[in-house]
Design an enzyme around this catalytic site. Structure first.
Site, PDB file in Angstrom:
ATOM      1  N   ASP A  21       0.844  -1.515  -0.115  1.00  0.00           N
ATOM      2  CA  ASP A  21       0.107  -0.341   0.375  1.00  0.00           C
ATOM      3  C   ASP A  21       0.786   1.578  -0.054  1.00  0.00           C
ATOM      4  OD1 ASP A  21      -2.659   0.959   0.081  1.00  0.00           O
ATOM      5  OD2 ASP A  21      -2.062   1.602   2.227  1.00  0.00           O
ATOM      6  N   GLU A  52       1.662  -0.170  -4.826  1.00  0.00           N
ATOM      7  CA  GLU A  52       0.567   0.850  -5.333  1.00  0.00           C
ATOM      8  C   GLU A  52       0.669   2.696  -5.438  1.00  0.00           C
ATOM      9  OE1 GLU A  52      -3.738   2.840  -3.046  1.00  0.00           O
ATOM     10  OE2 GLU A  52      -2.124   2.631  -2.358  1.00  0.00           O
TER      11      GLU A  52
END
Length: 641
Positions: A348, A377
């Site tokens: 993330d 990400e």
């Protein structure tokens, strides 16, 4: 801090109010800290493994100021100990892990007092037990665990202690940002459905403990070493991993080194003064200035908000420049991988963490798990920015070591083309930037995820989603599907894009996990996607072959996938020379197109039987000319011999 009447205050506002009201507020003296009863309450990581890199044990308890730590195994030694000012935390750095598995005693001694706890160094999993990594051969499926399926009907409601049919659990499910009851058992119970769809890798949102009333998503960890009760237990996670591996499928764990949740006990009781960037009372709000991160002429002033800011202004930003924090986070990733045999990580908020941390993080993982892969990400549509964070790229600083970033440029292009009506050439424009990546074949393209509005929400007809899926499942890289998109599920921005999967929860009147329970619209899209994945898995050229664009224009996209032009590394193509022709036509009427094949990979090809396409769509090659006649909003896939 300690306050009169044994009350703990957690903000400057509350402290000020207490002073104004005449409430006694006192700070502990060193004598008070030293006189606290010696107690060990928790150790992170909860266990470790023999013959692993030496660990740093973060011990939580009371009265550690002045304490000496030791291990019952005389061959193991403490390299150094760092104790927090209030005596609640001790970093116990070991010189090495034991060579063989054993359970030892960790002891703390101070002024005649002793506190101790058992600590286990286990045997490592066999190399064959997971850790396989993903590749472009796979199809990855994103599951937001709380919204997929309720497999354990006893751990629902806000506190995870209510039955699924209780009033408390129903009230919580009615909240758009409430805990709806989905869990790891629910995922395990529906692996047949995923295999029917053609999924080979399952990415679950973080399983960490999230003791917050609206933290159903998993991205606000309150304990990085515990599965949240709403999701189940560590055993449930291990069962899911084993069930996936038994089917030849893979587990992708979501990890979040950038931040924790505002309810994490560290926020008001830091293990060290530099555990976070800032404090709850005084911190920077996170910016998203990725340009500054890759600009060699940018100042630290322009980077600090991205690297040190608190995400959404509430999620405490971990200080990954601290050696102790970096060690803790590396160990955390290793612990979850080793416990489960996970095959890959989804990471993330990747750019919000400094590159030096990632370099060490991935360096250690590569040594321990050579086949493990990671996808990060990088939420940006510019290939220059996205590629800057890929492993092997050093133009923006030290190599991050990341296996691949998500293909956000393709995500944005797919939406521009099929939802906004822009030219299909925009998709080939994205491919033109593939030279920026050392390994474009590793990229992970997708139509949407849990942070974006549903693709179907912006589509006027299902044709847009059908064409978008066709491109997603035939282009280079590993496609990722967001749970529900294969059913044309609708939903706007967060949290509407996180509706419950139809059939996964007690109130459901229709069960889309079964063919009989799907509406005609759901059935049509599920069949379309599963047909595309079946073709993809059958044709090696679609998973491992190179891609050459033959024609791109306003409403046409024609390209060839060729196994004889497979990338030099990564997914290995079959030994046979397999070519697959893909043509996508957008439009309400039938249309013809002629493509010159001179000096292309398709030169000399003969089009074989059509694997996908309506009966009125045909492709034939005469000399160096490919002649296409395609119907309304159709896709043609055919072998090219």
């Amino acid at each position: 801090m300690f306050w009169c009447k044994c009350e703990r205050w957690t903000s400057l506002t509350v402290i000020s109010a207490a002073l104004l009201a005449g409430v006694c507020v006192t700070h502990p003296t060193q004598a008070q800290i030293s006189s606290s009863a010696l107690k060990i309450e928790k150790v992170d990581p909860p266990n470790w493994w023999a013959a692993m890199p030496k660990p740093m044990l973060l011990v939580r308890g009371e009265g550690f100021s002045g304490a000496k730590f030791s291990l019952s195994d005389a061959s193991l030694h403490v390299e150094k100990t760092v104790v927090s000012a209030n005596g609640h935390w001790a970093q116990v750095w070991l010189e090495a892990s034991p060579v063989k598995p054993e359970t030892i005693t960790l002891r703390a001694r101070r002024n005649g007092q002793t506190a101790e706890t058992k600590y286990t160094f286990a045997a490592r999993r066999p190399v064959s037990d997971g850790f396989a990594g993903f590749s472009s051969r796979d199809v990855m499926y994103l599951i937001m665990t709380d919204r997929f399926a309720d497999g354990d009907l006893t751990n629902d409601g806000l506190e995870a202690h209510s039955a699924a049919d209780s009033a408390e659990a129903r009230a919580e499910r009615d909240k758009p940002r409430g805990w709806h009851g989905g869990d790891l058992r629910g995922v395990t119970q529906h692996l047949d459905y995923l295999q029917q769809l053609g999924v080979t890798a399952v990415w679950t949102t973080p399983v960490y403990e999230n003791h917050e009333k609206e933290s159903y998503h998993g991205y606000g960890a309150t304990d990085l070493y515990r599965v949240d009760d709403h999701y189940g237990s560590l055993d449930d996670l291990k069962v899911l991993a084993s069930a996936l591996h038994a089917r030849g499928m893979k587990l992708v764990l979501d990890t979040v080194p950038n931040h924790v949740g505002p309810g994490n006990p560290w926020v008001h009781d830091e293990p060290a003064p530099d555990w976070f960037h800032g404090t709850a009372e005084s911190h920077l709000k996170a910016e998203t200035n990725f340009h500054a991160l890759i600009d060699p002429h940018a100042s630290d002033r322009d980077r600090v908000g991205t690297l040190h800011g608190w995400f959404a202004n509430v999620l405490p930003d971990m200080n990954t420049e601290s050696p102790a924090v970096a060690q803790y986070l590396r160990q955390d990733a290793v612990w979850w991988i080793e416990q489960t045999g996970a095959d890959a990580l989804r990471i993330d908020t990747f750019p919000y963490v400094d590159r030096e941390f990632w370099h060490e993080f991935h360096g250690e993982l590569a040594k321990l798990y050579p086949r493990l892969t990671e996808v990060g990400e990088v939420f940006n549509g510019d290939p220059v920015i996205t590629s800057s964070f890929a492993g092997g790229v050093t133009r923006a600083g030290v190599d991050t070591g990341l296996f691949t970033p998500f293909d956000f440029p393709t995500y944005f292009a797919l939406r521009d083309v099929f939802l906004k009506g822009e030219s299909l050439k925009k998709l080939s424009d994205v491919l033109e930037s593939d030279s920026l990546y050392p390994h474009p074949e590793r990229l992970v393209p997708f139509l949407g995820n849990h942070d974006t509005a549903r693709f179907s929400q912006g589509a006027t007809t299902d044709a847009a989603l059908r064409l978008a899926f066709a491109y997603l499942l035939t282009t280079r890289g590993m496609p990722q599907i967001y749970s529900g998109d294969e059913l044309a599920m609708k939903g706007g921005e967060d949290p509407d894009n996180r509706r419950d999967f139809p059939g996964g929860f007690p109130e459901a009147t229709k069960n889309a996990f079964t063919a009989a329970g799907r509406s005609p619209e759901q059935a049509a899209m599920f069949d379309w996607v599963s047909r595309l994945t079946a073709i993809r898995h059958k044709d090696t050229a679609l998973t491992c072959g190179g891609l050459q664009m033959l024609n791109s224009g306003e409403n046409w996209l024609v390209f060839l996938r060729d196994s004889s032009h497979a990338p030099a590394s990564g997914c290995t193509a079959a030994s046979d020379d397999q070519k697959v022709l893909v043509a996508i036509h957008r439009g309400q009427a039938s249309e013809a197109l002629t493509v010159d094949l001179t000096s292309t990979w398709a030169a000399g090809c003969r089009v074989g039987p059509t694997e996908l396409g309506i009966s009125s769509s045909v492709a034939e090659i005469t000399g160096q000319q490919l002649k296409l006649q395609m119907g309304s909003n159709d896709v043609l896939i055919a072998a090219c011999h």
